[in-house]
Design a protein around this motif. Structure first.
Motif, PDB file in Angstrom:
ATOM      1  N   PRO A 130       0.913  -1.270  -0.096  1.00 33.84           N
ATOM      2  CA  PRO A 130       0.155  -0.009   0.153  1.00 33.84           C
ATOM      3  C   PRO A 130       0.836   1.282   0.011  1.00 33.84           C
ATOM      4  N   ILE A 131       1.946   1.335   0.792  1.00 25.29           N
ATOM      5  CA  ILE A 131       2.666   2.415   0.896  1.00 25.29           C
ATOM      6  C   ILE A 131       3.619   2.701  -0.352  1.00 25.29           C
ATOM      7  N   GLN A 132       3.999   1.746  -1.133  1.00 23.67           N
ATOM      8  CA  GLN A 132       4.784   1.894  -2.293  1.00 23.67           C
ATOM      9  C   GLN A 132       3.494   2.251  -3.449  1.00 23.67           C
ATOM     10  N   GLN A 133       2.466   1.990  -3.489  1.00 24.94           N
ATOM     11  CA  GLN A 133       1.559   2.320  -4.458  1.00 24.94           C
ATOM     12  C   GLN A 133       1.157   3.817  -4.197  1.00 24.94           C
ATOM     13  N   ALA A 134       0.827   4.065  -2.923  1.00 27.26           N
ATOM     14  CA  ALA A 134       0.684   5.494  -2.585  1.00 27.26           C
ATOM     15  C   ALA A 134       1.791   6.555  -2.961  1.00 27.26           C
ATOM     16  N   PHE A 135       2.954   6.111  -3.031  1.00 25.73           N
ATOM     17  CA  PHE A 135       3.911   7.024  -3.421  1.00 25.73           C
ATOM     18  C   PHE A 135       3.973   7.125  -4.931  1.00 25.73           C
ATOM     19  N   ILE A 136       3.740   6.131  -5.662  1.00 27.90           N
ATOM     20  CA  ILE A 136       3.504   6.067  -7.133  1.00 27.90           C
ATOM     21  C   ILE A 136       2.292   7.110  -7.308  1.00 27.90           C
ATOM     22  N   ASP A 137       1.061   6.863  -6.827  1.00 31.94           N
ATOM     23  CA  ASP A 137      -0.021   7.834  -6.967  1.00 31.94           C
ATOM     24  C   ASP A 137       0.014   9.072  -6.733  1.00 31.94           C
ATOM     25  N   ALA A 138       0.830   9.353  -5.627  1.00 31.04           N
ATOM     26  CA  ALA A 138       0.968  10.681  -5.048  1.00 31.04           C
ATOM     27  C   ALA A 138       2.077  11.604  -5.876  1.00 31.04           C
ATOM     28  N   GLY A 139       2.911  10.620  -6.494  1.00 37.72           N
ATOM     29  CA  GLY A 139       4.149  11.425  -7.502  1.00 37.72           C
ATOM     30  C   GLY A 139       5.113  11.822  -6.597  1.00 37.72           C
ATOM     31  N   ALA A 140       5.228  10.730  -5.406  1.00 40.95           N
ATOM     32  CA  ALA A 140       6.638  11.145  -4.496  1.00 40.95           C
ATOM     33  C   ALA A 140       7.904  10.643  -4.762  1.00 40.95           C
ATOM     34  N   VAL A 141       8.090  10.063  -5.952  1.00 41.14           N
ATOM     35  CA  VAL A 141       9.181   9.550  -6.248  1.00 41.14           C
ATOM     36  C   VAL A 141       9.829  10.344  -7.599  1.00 41.14           C
ATOM     37  N   GLN A 142      10.879  10.792  -7.347  1.00 37.96           N
ATOM     38  CA  GLN A 142      11.673  11.338  -8.442  1.00 37.96           C
ATOM     39  C   GLN A 142      12.969  10.829  -8.842  1.00 37.96           C
ATOM     40  N   CYS A 143      13.973  10.899  -8.140  1.00 34.20           N
ATOM     41  CA  CYS A 143      15.250  10.385  -8.675  1.00 34.20           C
ATOM     42  C   CYS A 143      15.188   8.836  -8.075  1.00 34.20           C
ATOM     43  N   GLY A 144      14.639   8.827  -6.951  1.00 38.18           N
ATOM     44  CA  GLY A 144      14.243   7.662  -6.315  1.00 38.18           C
ATOM     45  C   GLY A 144      15.285   6.943  -5.262  1.00 38.18           C
ATOM     46  N   PHE A 145      16.418   7.722  -5.273  1.00 42.58           N
ATOM     47  CA  PHE A 145      17.604   7.551  -4.282  1.00 42.58           C
ATOM     48  C   PHE A 145      17.004   7.116  -2.885  1.00 42.58           C
ATOM     49  N   CYS A 146      16.424   8.209  -2.508  1.00 37.90           N
ATOM     50  CA  CYS A 146      15.943   8.135  -0.835  1.00 37.90           C
ATOM     51  C   CYS A 146      14.793   7.292  -0.739  1.00 37.90           C
ATOM     52  N   THR A 147      14.035   6.904  -1.769  1.00 32.77           N
ATOM     53  CA  THR A 147      12.881   6.589  -1.892  1.00 32.77           C
ATOM     54  C   THR A 147      12.843   5.000  -0.953  1.00 32.77           C
ATOM     55  N   PRO A 148      13.507   4.091  -1.135  1.00 35.02           N
ATOM     56  CA  PRO A 148      13.433   2.785  -0.372  1.00 35.02           C
ATOM     57  C   PRO A 148      13.539   2.954   1.048  1.00 35.02           C
ATOM     58  N   GLY A 149      14.429   3.866   1.637  1.00 35.60           N
ATOM     59  CA  GLY A 149      14.382   4.416   3.044  1.00 35.60           C
ATOM     60  C   GLY A 149      13.232   5.011   3.380  1.00 35.60           C
ATOM     61  N   LEU A 150      12.573   5.888   2.546  1.00 33.24           N
ATOM     62  CA  LEU A 150      11.195   6.653   2.977  1.00 33.24           C
ATOM     63  C   LEU A 150      10.256   5.407   3.064  1.00 33.24           C
ATOM     64  N   LEU A 151      10.208   4.364   2.102  1.00 35.09           N
ATOM     65  CA  LEU A 151       9.178   3.397   2.301  1.00 35.09           C
ATOM     66  C   LEU A 151       9.016   2.809   3.377  1.00 35.09           C
ATOM     67  N   VAL A 152      10.278   2.154   3.626  1.00 38.71           N
ATOM     68  CA  VAL A 152      10.594   1.374   5.080  1.00 38.71           C
ATOM     69  C   VAL A 152      10.048   2.075   6.217  1.00 38.71           C
ATOM     70  N   ALA A 153      10.495   3.390   6.364  1.00 36.00           N
ATOM     71  CA  ALA A 153      10.199   3.958   7.409  1.00 36.00           C
ATOM     72  C   ALA A 153       8.480   4.380   7.512  1.00 36.00           C
ATOM     73  N   ALA A 154       8.146   4.922   6.561  1.00 38.46           N
ATOM     74  CA  ALA A 154       6.627   4.999   6.513  1.00 38.46           C
ATOM     75  C   ALA A 154       5.866   3.666   6.660  1.00 38.46           C
ATOM     76  N   ASP A 155       6.192   2.599   5.992  1.00 40.91           N
ATOM     77  CA  ASP A 155       5.524   1.477   6.290  1.00 40.91           C
ATOM     78  C   ASP A 155       5.469   1.267   7.984  1.00 40.91           C
ATOM     79  N   GLU A 156       6.564   1.388   8.629  1.00 41.01           N
ATOM     80  CA  GLU A 156       6.690   1.058   9.966  1.00 41.01           C
ATOM     81  C   GLU A 156       5.650   2.147  10.556  1.00 41.01           C
TER      82      GLU A 156
END
Length: 201
Positions: A130-156
Protein backbone atom coordinates in the motif's frame (compact mmCIF):
# COMPACT_ATOMS: atom_id res chain seq x y z
CA UNK A 1 32.85 -14.54 11.55
CA UNK A 2 29.59 -16.12 10.45
CA UNK A 3 26.35 -14.19 10.99
CA UNK A 4 22.98 -15.94 11.02
CA UNK A 5 19.93 -13.73 10.82
CA UNK A 6 16.54 -13.43 9.13
CA UNK A 7 16.16 -11.27 6.01
CA UNK A 8 12.64 -10.56 4.74
CA UNK A 9 11.28 -13.45 6.77
CA UNK A 10 13.80 -16.08 5.69
CA UNK A 11 16.84 -17.41 7.62
CA UNK A 12 20.12 -16.32 6.00
CA UNK A 13 23.82 -16.80 6.68
CA UNK A 14 26.72 -14.50 5.86
CA UNK A 15 30.21 -16.06 6.03
CA UNK A 16 33.62 -14.41 6.47
CA UNK A 17 32.13 -11.16 7.78
CA UNK A 18 34.90 -8.92 9.10
CA UNK A 19 34.29 -7.17 12.41
CA UNK A 20 33.88 -3.65 10.99
CA UNK A 21 31.54 -4.65 8.18
CA UNK A 22 28.16 -2.92 8.14
CA UNK A 23 24.76 -4.51 7.71
CA UNK A 24 24.36 -2.30 4.62
CA UNK A 25 27.46 -3.86 3.03
CA UNK A 26 26.28 -7.40 3.83
CA UNK A 27 22.83 -6.74 2.36
CA UNK A 28 24.09 -5.06 -0.82
CA UNK A 29 27.35 -6.84 -1.58
CA UNK A 30 27.02 -10.28 0.00
CA UNK A 31 23.28 -10.90 -0.42
CA UNK A 32 22.62 -9.00 -3.64
CA UNK A 33 19.89 -6.77 -2.17
CA UNK A 34 20.74 -3.29 -3.51
CA UNK A 35 17.46 -1.59 -2.50
CA UNK A 36 19.00 -0.01 0.59
CA UNK A 37 21.13 2.78 -0.85
CA UNK A 38 24.70 3.60 0.13
CA UNK A 39 24.87 7.38 0.34
CA UNK A 40 26.36 9.13 3.37
CA UNK A 41 27.57 6.10 5.40
CA UNK A 42 27.12 8.27 8.50
CA UNK A 43 23.46 7.70 9.39
CA UNK A 44 22.49 11.18 8.26
CA UNK A 45 20.42 10.62 5.10
CA UNK A 46 18.26 7.54 5.79
CA UNK A 47 18.72 6.10 2.28
CA UNK A 48 19.84 2.78 3.78
CA UNK A 49 16.91 2.43 6.22
CA UNK A 50 15.81 -1.12 6.98
CA UNK A 51 13.79 -2.57 9.82
CA UNK A 52 15.76 -4.40 12.51
CA UNK A 53 13.40 -6.37 14.74
CA UNK A 54 10.66 -4.09 13.45
CA UNK A 55 12.43 -0.81 14.22
CA UNK A 56 13.74 1.45 11.41
CA UNK A 57 17.53 1.78 11.54
CA UNK A 58 20.25 3.11 9.27
CA UNK A 59 21.90 -0.10 8.12
CA UNK A 60 25.18 1.76 7.48
CA UNK A 61 25.55 2.26 11.25
CA UNK A 62 24.70 -1.30 12.30
CA UNK A 63 27.65 -3.67 12.52
CA UNK A 64 26.83 -6.93 10.76
CA UNK A 65 27.69 -8.87 13.91
CA UNK A 66 24.93 -7.02 15.78
CA UNK A 67 22.22 -8.71 13.71
CA UNK A 68 23.06 -12.26 14.82
CA UNK A 69 19.74 -14.03 15.43
CA UNK A 70 17.70 -10.93 14.56
CA UNK A 71 15.07 -10.01 11.94
CA UNK A 72 15.81 -7.59 9.06
CA UNK A 73 13.23 -6.31 6.57
CA UNK A 74 14.46 -4.49 3.46
CA UNK A 75 12.55 -2.65 0.75
CA UNK A 76 12.79 -5.77 -1.46
CA UNK A 77 10.58 -7.67 0.96
CA UNK A 78 8.20 -4.80 1.73
CA UNK A 79 5.33 -5.83 -0.58
CA UNK A 80 5.30 -9.43 0.65
CA UNK A 81 5.76 -8.26 4.24
CA UNK A 82 2.76 -5.92 3.97
CA UNK A 83 0.64 -8.58 2.26
CA UNK A 84 1.46 -11.17 4.90
CA UNK A 85 0.95 -8.68 7.74
CA UNK A 86 -2.56 -7.92 6.54
CA UNK A 87 -3.60 -11.52 5.96
CA UNK A 88 -1.96 -13.26 8.92
CA UNK A 89 -1.27 -10.57 11.49
CA UNK A 90 -3.75 -7.70 11.03
CA UNK A 91 -2.18 -4.63 12.58
CA UNK A 92 0.97 -6.59 13.49
CA UNK A 93 4.23 -7.81 12.07
CA UNK A 94 6.00 -11.06 11.25
CA UNK A 95 8.93 -11.63 13.56
CA UNK A 96 8.70 -15.42 13.63
CA UNK A 97 10.89 -16.10 10.60
CA UNK A 98 8.20 -18.44 9.24
CA UNK A 99 7.07 -16.06 6.52
CA UNK A 100 8.49 -13.54 4.10
CA UNK A 101 10.47 -13.31 0.90
CA UNK A 102 13.27 -15.72 0.03
CA UNK A 103 16.65 -14.19 -0.72
CA UNK A 104 16.51 -15.49 -4.30
CA UNK A 105 13.02 -14.03 -4.84
CA UNK A 106 14.08 -10.69 -3.37
CA UNK A 107 17.15 -10.53 -5.60
CA UNK A 108 14.99 -11.15 -8.66
CA UNK A 109 12.03 -9.05 -7.50
CA UNK A 110 9.85 -7.54 -10.18
CA UNK A 111 6.42 -6.04 -9.78
CA UNK A 112 3.86 -8.64 -10.84
CA UNK A 113 0.60 -7.87 -12.54
CA UNK A 114 -2.54 -8.36 -10.46
CA UNK A 115 -4.49 -9.47 -13.51
CA UNK A 116 -3.07 -8.28 -16.76
CA UNK A 117 0.04 -6.90 -18.39
CA UNK A 118 2.25 -4.63 -16.35
CA UNK A 119 3.43 -1.46 -18.05
CA UNK A 120 7.21 -1.66 -17.70
CA UNK A 121 7.59 2.13 -17.83
CA UNK A 122 4.87 3.29 -15.46
CA UNK A 123 4.45 0.15 -13.35
CA UNK A 124 0.69 0.23 -13.95
CA UNK A 125 -0.97 -3.04 -13.02
CA UNK A 126 1.85 -3.92 -10.59
CA UNK A 127 1.25 -5.59 -7.26
CA UNK A 128 2.88 -3.40 -4.61
CA UNK A 129 2.52 -2.73 -0.91
CA UNK A 130 0.00 0.00 0.00
CA UNK A 131 2.73 2.52 0.81
CA UNK A 132 4.59 1.77 -2.44
CA UNK A 133 1.39 2.27 -4.45
CA UNK A 134 0.63 5.50 -2.59
CA UNK A 135 4.10 6.87 -3.42
CA UNK A 136 3.42 6.23 -7.10
CA UNK A 137 -0.11 7.63 -7.01
CA UNK A 138 0.95 10.79 -5.17
CA UNK A 139 3.96 11.39 -7.42
CA UNK A 140 6.34 11.13 -4.45
CA UNK A 141 9.19 9.51 -6.42
CA UNK A 142 11.65 11.54 -8.44
CA UNK A 143 15.25 10.32 -8.67
CA UNK A 144 14.31 7.45 -6.34
CA UNK A 145 17.55 7.32 -4.34
CA UNK A 146 15.90 8.16 -1.01
CA UNK A 147 12.70 6.26 -1.79
CA UNK A 148 13.58 2.82 -0.34
CA UNK A 149 14.43 4.29 3.05
CA UNK A 150 11.33 6.49 3.03
CA UNK A 151 9.13 3.50 2.14
CA UNK A 152 10.52 1.37 4.97
CA UNK A 153 10.13 4.19 7.51
CA UNK A 154 6.62 5.10 6.32
CA UNK A 155 5.51 1.46 6.35
CA UNK A 156 6.64 1.11 9.95
CA UNK A 157 4.79 4.31 10.90
CA UNK A 158 1.54 3.06 9.36
CA UNK A 159 1.92 -0.32 11.06
CA UNK A 160 1.99 1.26 14.52
CA UNK A 161 -0.22 4.31 13.84
CA UNK A 162 -3.02 3.93 11.29
CA UNK A 163 -4.16 7.56 11.61
CA UNK A 164 -0.95 9.60 11.85
CA UNK A 165 -1.09 13.38 12.12
CA UNK A 166 1.17 15.51 9.94
CA UNK A 167 3.45 15.91 12.96
CA UNK A 168 3.60 12.11 13.36
CA UNK A 169 4.53 11.70 9.70
CA UNK A 170 7.20 14.38 9.86
CA UNK A 171 8.68 12.82 13.01
CA UNK A 172 8.72 9.30 11.53
CA UNK A 173 10.42 10.50 8.34
CA UNK A 174 12.74 13.06 10.00
CA UNK A 175 15.76 10.78 9.54
CA UNK A 176 15.24 10.51 5.77
CA UNK A 177 16.57 13.24 3.51
CA UNK A 178 15.31 13.93 -0.01
CA UNK A 179 17.02 16.35 -2.41
CA UNK A 180 14.38 16.30 -5.16
CA UNK A 181 10.80 16.44 -3.96
CA UNK A 182 10.49 19.20 -1.38
CA UNK A 183 8.78 16.56 0.83
CA UNK A 184 5.18 17.68 0.23
CA UNK A 185 4.38 14.84 -2.18
CA UNK A 186 6.04 12.39 0.21
CA UNK A 187 3.74 13.62 2.98
CA UNK A 188 0.82 13.34 0.56
CA UNK A 189 1.76 9.73 -0.16
CA UNK A 190 1.78 8.77 3.52
CA UNK A 191 -1.52 10.59 4.06
CA UNK A 192 -2.98 8.72 1.07
CA UNK A 193 -1.76 5.34 2.33
CA UNK A 194 -3.20 6.06 5.77
CA UNK A 195 -6.56 7.08 4.28
CA UNK A 196 -6.70 3.92 2.16
CA UNK A 197 -5.76 1.84 5.17
CA UNK A 198 -8.61 3.42 7.10
CA UNK A 199 -11.09 2.69 4.30
CA UNK A 200 -10.04 -0.96 4.18
CA UNK A 201 -10.75 -1.49 7.89
Amino acid sequence: MRVNFTVNGRPQEADDVWEGESLLYVLRERMGLPGSKNACEQGECGSCTVRLDGVPVCSCLVAAGQVEGREVTTVEGLADYAKHRESAHPGGGCATGACGTSLQDAQQWRAHSAGGATDSQTGEGAELSPIQQAFIDAGAVQCGFCTPGLLVAADELLERNDTPSDADIREALSGNLCRCTGYEKILDAVRLAAARQGEAV
